[in-house]
Design a protein around this motif. Structure first.
Motif, short mmCIF file in Angstrom:
data_model
loop_
_atom_site.label_atom_id
_atom_site.label_comp_id
_atom_site.label_asym_id
_atom_site.label_seq_id
_atom_site.Cartn_x
_atom_site.Cartn_y
_atom_site.Cartn_z
N THR A 1 -2.59 -6.20 -31.95
CA THR A 1 -3.06 -7.04 -30.86
C THR A 1 -2.74 -8.50 -31.15
O THR A 1 -2.35 -8.86 -32.27
CB THR A 1 -4.58 -6.88 -30.68
OG1 THR A 1 -5.24 -7.38 -31.87
CG2 THR A 1 -4.95 -5.43 -30.45
N SER A 2 -2.94 -9.35 -30.16
CA SER A 2 -2.67 -10.78 -30.34
C SER A 2 -3.53 -11.38 -31.44
O SER A 2 -3.05 -12.16 -32.27
CB SER A 2 -2.91 -11.52 -29.02
OG SER A 2 -1.98 -11.12 -28.04
N SER A 3 -4.81 -11.03 -31.45
CA SER A 3 -5.71 -11.57 -32.49
C SER A 3 -5.30 -11.08 -33.87
O SER A 3 -5.40 -11.82 -34.86
CB SER A 3 -7.16 -11.17 -32.20
OG SER A 3 -7.30 -9.76 -32.19
N GLU A 4 -4.83 -9.83 -33.96
CA GLU A 4 -4.38 -9.30 -35.24
C GLU A 4 -3.09 -9.98 -35.70
O GLU A 4 -2.91 -10.25 -36.89
CB GLU A 4 -4.18 -7.79 -35.13
CG GLU A 4 -5.48 -7.01 -35.01
CD GLU A 4 -5.26 -5.53 -34.70
OE1 GLU A 4 -6.20 -4.74 -34.90
OE2 GLU A 4 -4.15 -5.18 -34.25
N LEU A 5 -2.21 -10.29 -34.75
CA LEU A 5 -0.97 -10.98 -35.10
C LEU A 5 -1.26 -12.40 -35.57
O LEU A 5 -0.61 -12.90 -36.49
CB LEU A 5 -0.03 -11.01 -33.89
CG LEU A 5 0.60 -9.66 -33.51
CD1 LEU A 5 1.41 -9.79 -32.23
CD2 LEU A 5 1.49 -9.15 -34.64
N LEU A 6 -2.24 -13.05 -34.95
CA LEU A 6 -2.64 -14.39 -35.39
C LEU A 6 -3.21 -14.32 -36.80
O LEU A 6 -2.95 -15.20 -37.63
CB LEU A 6 -3.66 -14.98 -34.43
CG LEU A 6 -4.16 -16.40 -34.75
CD1 LEU A 6 -2.99 -17.38 -34.80
CD2 LEU A 6 -5.19 -16.85 -33.73
N GLN A 7 -3.97 -13.28 -37.06
CA GLN A 7 -4.53 -13.07 -38.40
C GLN A 7 -3.41 -12.88 -39.42
O GLN A 7 -3.46 -13.44 -40.53
CB GLN A 7 -5.44 -11.84 -38.38
CG GLN A 7 -6.20 -11.59 -39.67
CD GLN A 7 -7.11 -10.37 -39.56
OE1 GLN A 7 -7.47 -9.95 -38.47
NE2 GLN A 7 -7.47 -9.80 -40.70
N LEU A 8 -2.38 -12.12 -39.05
CA LEU A 8 -1.25 -11.90 -39.95
C LEU A 8 -0.48 -13.20 -40.19
O LEU A 8 -0.08 -13.50 -41.32
CB LEU A 8 -0.30 -10.85 -39.37
CG LEU A 8 -0.71 -9.39 -39.52
CD1 LEU A 8 0.30 -8.49 -38.81
CD2 LEU A 8 -0.81 -9.00 -40.99
N LEU A 9 -0.28 -13.96 -39.13
CA LEU A 9 0.44 -15.23 -39.26
C LEU A 9 -0.27 -16.17 -40.23
O LEU A 9 0.36 -16.84 -41.05
CB LEU A 9 0.58 -15.90 -37.89
CG LEU A 9 1.26 -17.28 -37.85
CD1 LEU A 9 2.69 -17.18 -38.37
CD2 LEU A 9 1.24 -17.85 -36.44
#
Length: 372
Positions: free
Chosen positions: A227-235
């Motif tokens: 998800t977008s929030s998970e991708l932000l977390q990964l970034l």
């Protein structure tokens, strides 16, 4: 102004051509004045001959002026010697250019001692050719306008000098791409400055990457269900290193990990969120680490519960398992929390195990409490 620019460009071209022509310079005699001046400073000439021998053939050189400038900053004799051994090209910088660099760096350094520390660790970042100084000034102003404090900018200049040697437009393009990605993934304007400052201080080389490569990587991960929030977390967790990955290699890693762990798509995503570094490792590296863990009696279920153990090399895994075994701890049962972490974390865990093993269950000397 025109004359100054012409001289700057000529110096830059001369400096860049020196390395290409140093082979032909070997036929000439070394500059004895340079060697004498460096020897008087206790500089190991043999080291310079190994790494930058061509410098010893150049003329003019500015040994005295370079040393004087470093001493005005408060550098000790030992630091000066170390700097000249590591980066002898420093003596090719003119006094005017050294003064300009000093003024430029002091605009982002709180104290002269801070600048000395940077020169000691990153001499090549300070002693750059004069043709880059306009780009340096423009990029410093750009990062200041972004709200980055002086300490972060100084760190960027020291650890990633190439970011400041190139036109401001290139840095601006990547910064804008990062800001846009941050907002698209659910970040907010209020926190963006702090987020960007932290990201750049952790990984200044992210600016050297392509915005297109970053977007391709995130599109790929989005197709895997993040998800977008998970991708932000990964970034954020990967400190921007996600820009250095490739969809093909990530695909192989994810497919292999899922097959090895026999987990669902959702479980795999949770594993990656717990251990983002998993995306970096190639299949051969992961194969060795899985084999090492399994051969020690560790189950796949244990690995899924503590996936960060996959960040450890096989040598570290074997060493830690043996040490835990010497304290009577069976790693094949229970959590792998004792196995993961930094060297310091592991040593602290071992210390607790040692104390627990040495502490007697019953102290025969202690008086017994009896009811009166």
């Amino acid at each position: 102004m025109l004359r100054s620019l012409t001289v700057s460009v000529m110096f830059c071209r001369r400096f860049q051509q020196l390395q290409r022509t140093h082979c032909s310079s070997v036929m000439q005699a070394e500059n004895t004045s340079t060697i004498d001046a460096l020897c008087n400073l206790s500089v190991d000439i043999s080291k310079i001959r190994k790494i930058r021998g061509w410098v010893l053939y150049q003329s003019p050189v500015y040994v005295t002026e370079t040393v004087r400038m470093l001493k005005t900053l408060g550098a000790t004799d030992s630091v000066i010697t170390q700097v000249l051994e590591q980066h002898p090209e420093a003596i090719l910088c003119t006094p005017e250019h050294l003064e300009a660099q000093k003024e430029l760096w002091m605009s982002v350094c709180a104290r002269q001692s801070d600048l000395v520390g940077i020169i000691e660790k990153f001499p090549a970042s300070f002693f750059v050719t004069s043709c880059h100084i306009d780009h340096q000034r423009a990029n410093i102003m750009f990062f200041q306008n972004l709200g980055l404090n002086k300490r972060v900018i100084a760190k960027l200049m020291a650890s990633a000098p190439r970011n400041f040697k190139r036109p401001i437009e290139q840095n601006k393009e990547m910064v804008q791409a990062l800001q846009k990605m941050y907002l698209e993934l659910g970040g907010n304007d209020t926190n963006m400055k702090v987020w960007l400052q932290k990201l750049l201080s952790q990984n200044p080389y992210v600016l050297m990457k392509s915005p297109e490569a970053m977007r391709n990587n995130f599109n790929f991960l989005h197709k895997w269900g993040f998800t977008s929030s998970e991708l932000l977390q990964l970034l954020s967790k990967l400190k921007g290193f996600v820009t250095e990955l490739h969809p093909e290699s990530m695909g192989l890693t994810l497919s292999y990990s899922q097959e090895m762990l026999a987990c669902s798509d959702a479980e795999l995503r949770q594993i990656v969120l717990q251990c983002p570094a998993l995306l970096y490792y190639s299949v051969p590296i992961l194969t060795d680490r899985f084999k090492c863990l399994i051969s020690a009696g560790i189950s796949l279920q244990q690995i899924m519960q503590t996936p960060t153990v996959l960040e450890l090399t096989t040598q570290i895994i074997q060493y830690r398992i043996q040490k835990l075994h010497s304290y009577g701890h069976d790693i094949s049962t229970g959590s792998l929390d004792l196995l993961k972490g930094t060297k310091k974390d592991f040593e602290m865990s071992c210390g607790k195990l040692f104390l627990r093993r040495e502490r007697p269950l019953f102290n025969p000397v202690a008086p017994l409490r009896t009811e009166e």
